[in-house]
Design a protein around this motif. Structure first.
Motif, PDB file in Angstrom:
ATOM      1  N   VAL A 131       0.862  -1.189   0.000  1.00  0.00           N
ATOM      2  CA  VAL A 131       0.000   0.000   0.000  1.00  0.00           C
ATOM      3  C   VAL A 131       0.892   1.231   0.000  1.00  0.00           C
ATOM      4  CG1 VAL A 131      -1.926  -1.118   1.194  1.00  0.00           C
ATOM      5  CG2 VAL A 131      -0.182   0.057   2.522  1.00  0.00           C
ATOM      6  N   ASP A 132       0.392   2.323  -0.546  1.00  0.00           N
ATOM      7  CA  ASP A 132       1.162   3.558  -0.592  1.00  0.00           C
ATOM      8  C   ASP A 132       1.505   4.009   0.827  1.00  0.00           C
ATOM      9  OD1 ASP A 132       0.993   3.609  -3.339  1.00  0.00           O
ATOM     10  OD2 ASP A 132      -0.743   4.957  -3.386  1.00  0.00           O
ATOM     11  N   GLY A 133       2.772   4.366   1.012  1.00  0.00           N
ATOM     12  CA  GLY A 133       3.201   4.894   2.301  1.00  0.00           C
ATOM     13  C   GLY A 133       3.432   3.865   3.380  1.00  0.00           C
ATOM     14  N   ALA A 134       3.421   2.579   3.014  1.00  0.00           N
ATOM     15  CA  ALA A 134       3.648   1.537   4.028  1.00  0.00           C
ATOM     16  C   ALA A 134       5.022   1.727   4.664  1.00  0.00           C
ATOM     17  CB  ALA A 134       3.546   0.154   3.390  1.00  0.00           C
ATOM     18  N   SER A 135       5.037   1.992   5.956  1.00  0.00           N
ATOM     19  CA  SER A 135       6.315   2.243   6.639  1.00  0.00           C
ATOM     20  C   SER A 135       6.521   1.305   7.825  1.00  0.00           C
ATOM     21  CB  SER A 135       6.359   3.689   7.148  1.00  0.00           C
ATOM     22  OG  SER A 135       5.333   3.932   8.092  1.00  0.00           O
ATOM     23  N   TRP A 136       5.524   0.441   8.095  1.00  0.00           N
ATOM     24  CA  TRP A 136       5.615  -0.487   9.220  1.00  0.00           C
ATOM     25  C   TRP A 136       6.102   0.271  10.455  1.00  0.00           C
ATOM     26  CZ3 TRP A 136       2.875  -4.148   7.329  1.00  0.00           C
ATOM     27  CH2 TRP A 136       2.978  -4.482   5.974  1.00  0.00           C
ATOM     28  N   GLU A 137       5.351   1.295  10.793  1.00  0.00           N
ATOM     29  CA  GLU A 137       5.752   2.276  11.810  1.00  0.00           C
ATOM     30  C   GLU A 137       6.093   1.639  13.152  1.00  0.00           C
ATOM     31  OE1 GLU A 137       3.674   6.142  13.982  1.00  0.00           O
ATOM     32  OE2 GLU A 137       2.944   5.465  12.035  1.00  0.00           O
ATOM     33  N   TYR A 138       5.270   0.693  13.582  1.00  0.00           N
ATOM     34  CA  TYR A 138       5.526   0.063  14.874  1.00  0.00           C
ATOM     35  C   TYR A 138       6.747  -0.854  14.814  1.00  0.00           C
ATOM     36  CZ  TYR A 138       3.205   0.037  19.378  1.00  0.00           C
ATOM     37  OH  TYR A 138       2.859   0.297  20.683  1.00  0.00           O
ATOM     38  N   PHE A 139       6.785  -1.704  13.811  1.00  0.00           N
ATOM     39  CA  PHE A 139       7.874  -2.658  13.644  1.00  0.00           C
ATOM     40  C   PHE A 139       9.221  -1.936  13.612  1.00  0.00           C
ATOM     41  CE2 PHE A 139      10.530  -5.567  11.058  1.00  0.00           C
ATOM     42  CZ  PHE A 139      10.271  -6.784  11.682  1.00  0.00           C
ATOM     43  N   ASN A 140       9.295  -0.871  12.831  1.00  0.00           N
ATOM     44  CA  ASN A 140      10.544  -0.124  12.716  1.00  0.00           C
ATOM     45  C   ASN A 140      10.813   0.720  13.950  1.00  0.00           C
ATOM     46  OD1 ASN A 140      11.355  -1.005  10.106  1.00  0.00           O
ATOM     47  ND2 ASN A 140       9.794   0.284   9.202  1.00  0.00           N
ATOM     48  N   GLY A 141       9.753   1.293  14.527  1.00  0.00           N
ATOM     49  CA  GLY A 141       9.923   2.116  15.715  1.00  0.00           C
ATOM     50  C   GLY A 141      10.434   1.331  16.909  1.00  0.00           C
ATOM     51  N   MET A 142      10.232   0.014  16.896  1.00  0.00           N
ATOM     52  CA  MET A 142      10.714  -0.847  17.975  1.00  0.00           C
ATOM     53  C   MET A 142      12.049  -1.501  17.633  1.00  0.00           C
ATOM     54  SD  MET A 142       7.096  -2.589  19.037  1.00  0.00           S
ATOM     55  CE  MET A 142       7.714  -3.369  20.516  1.00  0.00           C
ATOM     56  N   SER A 143      12.705  -1.013  16.573  1.00  0.00           N
ATOM     57  CA  SER A 143      14.036  -1.494  16.159  1.00  0.00           C
ATOM     58  C   SER A 143      14.037  -2.958  15.771  1.00  0.00           C
ATOM     59  CB  SER A 143      15.073  -1.261  17.281  1.00  0.00           C
ATOM     60  OG  SER A 143      15.061   0.078  17.716  1.00  0.00           O
ATOM     61  N   MET A 144      12.897  -3.475  15.320  1.00  0.00           N
ATOM     62  CA  MET A 144      12.812  -4.887  14.941  1.00  0.00           C
ATOM     63  C   MET A 144      13.760  -5.272  13.797  1.00  0.00           C
ATOM     64  SD  MET A 144      10.803  -6.794  16.787  1.00  0.00           S
ATOM     65  CE  MET A 144       9.639  -6.570  18.127  1.00  0.00           C
ATOM     66  N   PRO A 145      13.966  -4.415  12.787  1.00  0.00           N
ATOM     67  CA  PRO A 145      14.884  -4.814  11.717  1.00  0.00           C
ATOM     68  C   PRO A 145      16.311  -5.075  12.219  1.00  0.00           C
ATOM     69  CG  PRO A 145      13.501  -3.013  10.978  1.00  0.00           C
ATOM     70  CD  PRO A 145      13.273  -3.155  12.449  1.00  0.00           C
ATOM     71  N   ASP A 146      16.721  -4.330  13.248  1.00  0.00           N
ATOM     72  CA  ASP A 146      18.056  -4.552  13.816  1.00  0.00           C
ATOM     73  C   ASP A 146      18.063  -5.717  14.794  1.00  0.00           C
ATOM     74  OD1 ASP A 146      19.134  -2.360  12.438  1.00  0.00           O
ATOM     75  OD2 ASP A 146      18.549  -0.966  14.027  1.00  0.00           O
ATOM     76  N   LEU A 147      16.922  -5.968  15.409  1.00  0.00           N
ATOM     77  CA  LEU A 147      16.850  -7.007  16.427  1.00  0.00           C
ATOM     78  C   LEU A 147      16.767  -8.403  15.832  1.00  0.00           C
ATOM     79  CD1 LEU A 147      16.414  -7.939  19.387  1.00  0.00           C
ATOM     80  CD2 LEU A 147      13.963  -7.588  18.999  1.00  0.00           C
ATOM     81  N   ILE A 148      15.927  -8.581  14.809  1.00  0.00           N
ATOM     82  CA  ILE A 148      15.667  -9.922  14.286  1.00  0.00           C
ATOM     83  C   ILE A 148      16.741 -10.317  13.270  1.00  0.00           C
ATOM     84  CG2 ILE A 148      14.046 -11.354  12.987  1.00  0.00           C
ATOM     85  CD1 ILE A 148      11.778  -9.659  14.134  1.00  0.00           C
ATOM     86  N   LYS A 149      17.444 -11.372  13.577  1.00  0.00           N
ATOM     87  CA  LYS A 149      18.465 -11.907  12.673  1.00  0.00           C
ATOM     88  C   LYS A 149      17.837 -12.794  11.616  1.00  0.00           C
ATOM     89  CE  LYS A 149      22.856 -14.485  12.762  1.00  0.00           C
ATOM     90  NZ  LYS A 149      23.837 -15.161  13.655  1.00  0.00           N
ATOM     91  N   SER A 150      16.907 -13.642  12.049  1.00  0.00           N
ATOM     92  CA  SER A 150      16.215 -14.516  11.094  1.00  0.00           C
ATOM     93  C   SER A 150      14.952 -15.068  11.731  1.00  0.00           C
ATOM     94  CB  SER A 150      17.123 -15.678  10.658  1.00  0.00           C
ATOM     95  OG  SER A 150      17.444 -16.516  11.760  1.00  0.00           O
ATOM     96  N   ILE A 151      14.035 -15.504  10.853  1.00  0.00           N
ATOM     97  CA  ILE A 151      12.821 -16.203  11.289  1.00  0.00           C
ATOM     98  C   ILE A 151      12.834 -17.534  10.558  1.00  0.00           C
ATOM     99  CG2 ILE A 151      10.318 -16.081  11.551  1.00  0.00           C
ATOM    100  CD1 ILE A 151      10.535 -13.062  11.055  1.00  0.00           C
ATOM    101  N   GLU A 152      12.910 -18.628  11.289  1.00  0.00           N
ATOM    102  CA  GLU A 152      13.162 -19.928  10.684  1.00  0.00           C
ATOM    103  C   GLU A 152      11.982 -20.879  10.875  1.00  0.00           C
ATOM    104  OE1 GLU A 152      16.775 -21.290  12.474  1.00  0.00           O
ATOM    105  OE2 GLU A 152      17.937 -19.532  11.820  1.00  0.00           O
ATOM    106  N   LYS A 153      11.659 -21.608   9.833  1.00  0.00           N
ATOM    107  CA  LYS A 153      10.632 -22.651   9.892  1.00  0.00           C
ATOM    108  C   LYS A 153      11.304 -23.953  10.302  1.00  0.00           C
ATOM    109  CE  LYS A 153       7.273 -25.041   6.930  1.00  0.00           C
ATOM    110  NZ  LYS A 153       6.632 -25.071   5.578  1.00  0.00           N
TER     111      LYS A 153
END
Length: 528
Positions: A131-153
């Protein structure tokens, strides 16, 4: 045209209620419209109430009325000794909703969990910018991109989150609205119509989405195959009613069963009405005025301090909250652990404020005060609050213009890093952890998103990042230090913490107030 709109709205609500003779229908007079139905895209409670709460589940959930974690879509989990691996065992046999627009062919699997997070984590995911403007505000605001190394099945029913560092609030974060689990199968079926993921939701929650008439009515029905059992009510209706007085009128006449955010002046009369029950609790919230610290002269702490000293918070408490709140000095509520009660609030001192502005070389300052168009638990009347602040600023020679926008537009525009002036907003905690206030609202990763002050302070950031790990006693000391930095630098004017009231018809049973400010209708019933 206005008459036609009213007739359409009335007809829609009548149709929604028309099944009451054959089915049990609960009507919630909501205070505003959702921005969409994909909760990970947003941070507003109004949107969460209409999306993540009825339609979706999360791996873990908060036990109703508490901040205690309990199993959700994950029936169990394990945490590695070093705190960097969380392995969730999924609940078997969890069904997704069957709707007019989607029929699932399988139950919940690890693929759905991985999809729900990787679209927020990975920029090359097809749904990262769907969607236009999708910024995942909460996910990014909580530093999740730096925190999560991987999500594994690990297997179809087991998912492992591998972190780059220990994160004390991680499990509580997984119970938050942005962590709702969506159907990968449904997303994959949309083809070029990806935006439907945000307009026609499919989840595993207690209610399935039926239809939305923008700004008027949202309809849901109880999900017969819900993993935790079908709900007592058959149909749930959100009658969108932005005017506080009209919401109350509908409640009193029986047109709706539950309404949020009554006018403080009306609470005693509602309590005296035998047909109405009024629940109340101290809110885990704060209302504030966020300066844009990237724009002169608000880039100077002494200017922000001066403006804060010009605000008569006691007068605001009397006129706006009318006894249903207390003045705020810190960015977290006094009911939250790590609250630093030793901090002294800025005194109300217009003469000193005027002198401080002069000493800072600020003359003839003109600015905007942004006033929310909706009632929130932390601010029952933002327009009135803005008017009072406007008068306070006038006394020290500052000219303030009050501006407002439709709620979704207000939230979007107020993120802009070049935004003029100061914005009235607030926050109700989403997981009971100080990190949810201090990191999300004031951390560097939130600039351009949830951090409406656009404030990135190295000293403050270092403290809150250190506080993300360790035992609670150690974390509390770091958060207390962070509040000292906040008060010194004054990116906000802290205004008030409120007491939250929830009026409802006396025949509503099973409703539990949420300390985190949400409105839940699973487990709610209507007695005869």
């Amino acid at each position: 045209m206005k008459l036609f709109t009213r007739l359409v709205a009335a007809t829609a609500l009548t149709l929604a209620l028309g099944s009451a003779a054959s089915a049990k229908t609960l009507v919630y007079c909501s205070e505003g419209s959702p921005e969409g139905f994909d909760p990970a895209l947003y941070t507003a409670g109004t949107t969460f109430d209409a999306s993540s709460k009825p339609v979706y589940n999360r791996l873990v959930e908060f036990k109703r009325g508490t901040t205690e974690i309990q199993p959700g879509l994950a029936e169990s989990w394990e945490v590695s000794e070093d705190g960097t691996e969380y392995t969730f065992k999924l609940r078997p046999g969890v069904k997704f909703h069957t709707t007019d627009f989607f029929t699932p062919s399988r139950d919940l699997t690890a693929d759905d969990v991985i999809f729900s997070f990787e679209r927020q984590l990975k920029e090359d995911n097809p749904f990262n910018k769907y969607v236009d403007g999708a910024s995942w505000e909460y996910f990014n605001g909580m530093s999740m991109p730096d925190l999560i190394k991987s999500i594994e099945k690990v297997d179809d029913m087991t998912v492992k989150f591998v972190l780059n560092r220990p994160e004390a609030p991680f499990l509580a974060n997984m119970a938050m609205d942005f962590a709702s689990i969506l159907s990968k199968e449904y997303a994959d079926s949309l083809g070029d119509n990806k935006a439907d993921l945000n307009q026609k939701p499919v989840g595993t929650g207690p209610f399935s989405f039926v239809a939305y008439q923008p700004d008027q009515v949202i309809r849901y029905k109880a999900f017969a195959d819900y993993w935790d059992g079908k709900q007592p009510i058959d149909d749930l209706v959100f009658a969108i009613t932005t005017d506080q007085a009209v919401r109350q009128q509908k409640l009193l006449s029986g047109e709706c069963h539950v309404m949020p955010y009554p006018a403080p002046a009306d609470i005693e009369a509602l309590k005296a009405n035998a047909d109405i029950e009024v629940m109340e609790q101290e809110g885990l919230n704060v209302g504030y005025l966020a300066y844009n610290t990237k724009v002169a002269p608000f880039d100077k702490p002494e200017v922000r301090k001066a403006l804060n000293m010009a605000i008569n918070k006691e007068a605001i408490l009397e006129a706006v909250f009318q006894g249903a709140g207390k003045t705020a000095k810190n960015p977290i509520p006094p009911t939250m652990w790590s609250y630093n009660d030793s901090i002294e609030d800025d005194p109300y001192d217009p003469e000193k404020a005027k002198q401080m502005l002069a000493d800072a070389g600020v003359e003839n300052l003109s600015m905007k005060i942004w006033a929310m168009p909706v009632q929130r638990p932390y601010n029952p009347n933002a327009r009135r609050m803005a008017e009072l602040i406007q008068e306070d600023f006038k006394k020290i020679g500052v000219t303030a213009e009050i501006v407002s926008y439709e709620w979704g537009e207000y939230l979007e525009r107020s993120k802009a890093e070049d935004r003029d002036g100061a914005v009235l907003l607030g926050w109700t905690g989403d997981n009971g952890d100080p990190d949810n206030f201090l990191a999300v609202l004031l951390g560097c990763d939130g600039v351009g998103g949830s951090n409406r002050a656009q404030w990135c302070n190295e000293e403050f950031e270092s403290l809150i990042q250190k506080a993300k790990s360790g035992e609670q006693e150690e974390r509390a000391k770091l958060y207390e230090e962070a509040q000292v930095v906040f008060k010194r630098e004054a990116p906000w004017g802290t205004i008030a913490h409120s007491i939250v009231h929830m009026p409802m018809r006396a025949n509503v049973t099973g409703y539990v107030m949420d300390p985190l400010g949400g409105h839940w209708f699973d487990g709610v019933d209507i007695s005869e």
